[in-house]
Design a protein around this motif. Structure first.
Motif, short mmCIF file in Angstrom:
data_model
loop_
_atom_site.label_atom_id
_atom_site.label_comp_id
_atom_site.label_asym_id
_atom_site.label_seq_id
_atom_site.Cartn_x
_atom_site.Cartn_y
_atom_site.Cartn_z
N VAL A 107 -0.59 11.01 -2.39
CA VAL A 107 -0.61 10.05 -1.32
C VAL A 107 0.13 10.54 -0.02
N ASN A 157 5.00 1.85 -3.89
CA ASN A 157 4.89 0.59 -3.13
C ASN A 157 6.56 0.33 -2.52
N PHE A 162 2.36 2.35 0.82
CA PHE A 162 1.26 1.60 1.11
C PHE A 162 1.14 0.67 2.53
N ASN A 165 -1.50 2.39 4.95
CA ASN A 165 -2.71 2.75 4.44
C ASN A 165 -2.95 2.31 3.09
N LYS A 166 -4.15 1.58 2.95
CA LYS A 166 -4.36 1.32 1.33
C LYS A 166 -5.56 1.68 0.89
N SER A 167 -5.66 3.17 0.65
CA SER A 167 -6.76 3.57 -0.28
C SER A 167 -6.41 4.69 -1.13
N MET A 168 -7.15 4.80 -2.20
CA MET A 168 -6.89 5.52 -3.32
C MET A 168 -7.87 6.33 -3.72
N PHE A 195 -3.42 -3.17 -9.58
CA PHE A 195 -3.25 -3.53 -8.05
C PHE A 195 -3.71 -5.03 -7.97
N GLU A 200 -2.12 -6.45 -4.62
CA GLU A 200 -2.59 -5.43 -3.56
C GLU A 200 -3.91 -4.98 -3.30
N ASN A 201 -4.43 -5.03 -2.00
CA ASN A 201 -5.68 -4.69 -1.70
C ASN A 201 -6.09 -3.13 -1.44
N VAL A 202 -6.00 -2.44 -2.56
CA VAL A 202 -6.06 -1.01 -2.49
C VAL A 202 -7.43 -0.45 -2.77
N GLU A 203 -7.96 0.42 -1.92
CA GLU A 203 -9.43 0.69 -2.04
C GLU A 203 -9.46 1.91 -3.03
#
Lengths: 352, 190
Positions: A107, A157, A162, A165-168, A195, A200-203
């Protein structure tokens, strides 16, 4: 002080009979083994999510994280094996790699976990400076990979990673460098569920080979291994600084509150004086201290109880620091100082 | 007590790895001995009960879920086995724990709540006996849980349902007292 406890135990221990051999001979170990195998075969395969820790994500991100503006990417991948002279197991020794695979989490911090065929973590490594700071006080060795992934995401978190930025990115490779679709799907599924439950809105996306190679190359280029030794000293030094700072703050706050605490009055009434409110607020914000009353309506009893609790906690912290100094602490990271670890890590992320 | 270590060893014992038993025994023997000794005075019978306890524990390992604390279960077995022995010999009036001993008993509080037969137990341990005489019941219980059973203060606070800060404060006071007791019992400093 611990010596006296030890003496009590020694007194008892000298009286305890040694029945190891007798007991071992009385047991049919083969039958125990067979029973266990029978039980395991009859259980359903997917028990990995039974011990999900349901943590609340409603608390605000209290700690400012000095992360640069570049995209903060969270990826989980099982990569090809790197030389593991830096891998850390429970005893700090390098693990011989057999049929294990590696789980890399990046991350910024970047972390690598080595996992065996039972999906148990056998070693952990920070792949960059933030990764080393992130892992410094954690020990995931012996835990199940799914549980550890969730613990790591929790900590990321709570540390505010996060927030911006919320991408994974996720990738899974076996020890030969080939993609392990099965494990990749499992990890992806676990994270998606996780998530979703945390709202949590993580892509989620897949990490490719080039990106993984870049992380590994940077590890060697930046000589991350030597940073591991430096951070140990830094972390402990800053922890003591923060602990002493907290003691001073507690001293100041209890001095302010002592006037009210010493009022001899059995009656409880609302206080009209508000000068101490900002100090209490600051203390609660900095050390994540939970007040059980509202600050807009403070009574004499509230202040007396707060004073009493703070005095006890101050004494406890002082005692803990003495135990650490004398090498008698129950743990390297005593629970009494848990509110300080995030503070220390915050400072170290910013400095490095 | 290192809970994680015990859970790991228990899982290995479940798989029939007898080589792990030595370490398991060494980690738990003092607590088991203490639990039984509180009920049974005769050393020979005590040894038999200790042996029965561990054998019963190993034979019922499959009942223990991987996430439960095996230590509580072991102590419950120890206590029940000792009480059964008492009943058999009609030495003392005991509560009937037979059914509980067959199930996965996880409540350590039950395992350590002293019966009247345990209250007067003297051990062949001068400092411990002195502590028992001089400390209050609550203080002695904290001493038992932290020193003899090896629980962390955080765990003990949860068990006894008192705030952690209060427990730490009491624990500090107990340590100060024990230091003085040691001087009185052994007429020397360590």
């Amino acid at each position: 002080m611990r010596k006296y406890n030890k003496k009590i135990k020694e007194e008892l221990e000298s009286k305890v009979p040694d029945l190891k051999v007798t007991i071992k001979c009385s047991i049919d170990w083969k039958a125990i083994k067979d029973m266990n195998e029978e039980k395991e075969n009859s259980c359903s395969y997917n028990k990995l999510n039974e011990n999900v820790k349901q943590k609340s994500f409603k608390q605000p991100f209290k700690f400012k994280v000095a992360i640069s503006s570049f995209a903060c990417v969270f990826l989980v991948c099982l990569s090809i094996i790197l030389p593991l002279s830096l891998a850390k197991n429970e005893e700090g020794k390098t693990i011989q790699i057999g049929e294990n695979y590696l789980l890399t989490i990046d991350v910024n911090p970047s972390i690598r976990l080595e996992i065996d065929s039972n999906d148990t973590v056998v070693s952990q490594t920070g792949l960059n400076k933030d990764g080393i700071i992130f892992l410094y006080k954690e020990n995931f060795v012996g835990e199940k990979a799914n549980d550890v992934t969730k613990e790591i995401v929790d900590k990321l978190n709570n540390s505010g990673f996060f927030k911006y930025n919320k991408s994974m990115r996720v990738c899974v490779n076996d020890t030969n460098g080939n993609k392990n679709e099965n494990m990749q799907n499992k990890i992806t599924s676990t994270l998606t569920t996780y998530f979703k439950q945390a709202n949590e809105n993580v892509e989620l996306s897949i990490l490719n080979h080039d990106e993984l190679t870049k992380i590994e190359n940077l590890y060697y280029k930046n000589d991350i291994k030597s940073f591991e030794y430096k951070i140990a000293e830094d972390y402990n030094k800053k922890l003591m600084e923060q602990a002493n700072q907290k003691l001073l703050t507690m001293q100041a706050l209890t001095s302010i509150l002592s006037f009210y605490a010493n009022i001899i009055d059995d009656e409880d009434y609302e206080l009209k004086e508000f000068s101490f409110i900002p100090y209490i607020k600051d203390y609660c914000n900095k050390y994540n201290y939970n007040l059980y009353f509202e600050l807009d309506k403070v009574t004499l009893k509230n202040i007396k109880e707060l004073y009493h609790n703070l005095m006890q906690e101050k004494e406890t912290l002082e005692f803990t620091l003495v135990e650490i100094k004398n090498g008698n602490a129950e743990s390297n990271f005593p629970n009494e100082m848990k509110d300080l670890y995030y503070l220390v890590e915050d400072i170290l992320y910013a400095e490095n | 007590m290192k809970k994680q270590k015990l859970m790991k060893l228990t899982n290995e014992l479940k798989q029939g790895k007898s080589e792990c038993f030595d370490e398991f025994y060494d980690l738990t023997k003092v607590s088991v001995y203490y639990t039984i000794k509180k009920i049974v005075k005769d050393s020979n019978i005590l040894e038999d009960i200790m042996q029965d306890t561990y054998v019963k524990f190993i034979n019922s390992l499959q009942k223990i879920d991987a996430n439960y604390n095996p230590f509580s279960y072991l102590l419950m077995i120890a206590r029940n086995t000792a009480l059964d022995e008492c009943k058999k010999n009609n030495k003392v009036e005991c509560l009937d724990f037979t059914e509980e001993s067959e199930s996965v008993a996880l409540n350590l509080e039950k395992a350590i709540t002293p019966l009247s037969c345990e209250m007067e137990t003297k051990f062949d341990a001068p400092l411990l006996n002195y502590c028992k005489d001089k400390l209050s019941d609550e203080e002695y219980k904290i001493l038992e849980l932290t020193v003899i059973y090896g629980y962390k203060r955080v765990e003990v606070a949860e068990m006894l349902n008192i705030p952690k800060s209060t427990l730490n404060w009491q624990y500090n006071n107990i340590l100060k007292k024990i230091k003085n007791f040691y001087k009185e019992v052994y007429n020397e400093k360590i």
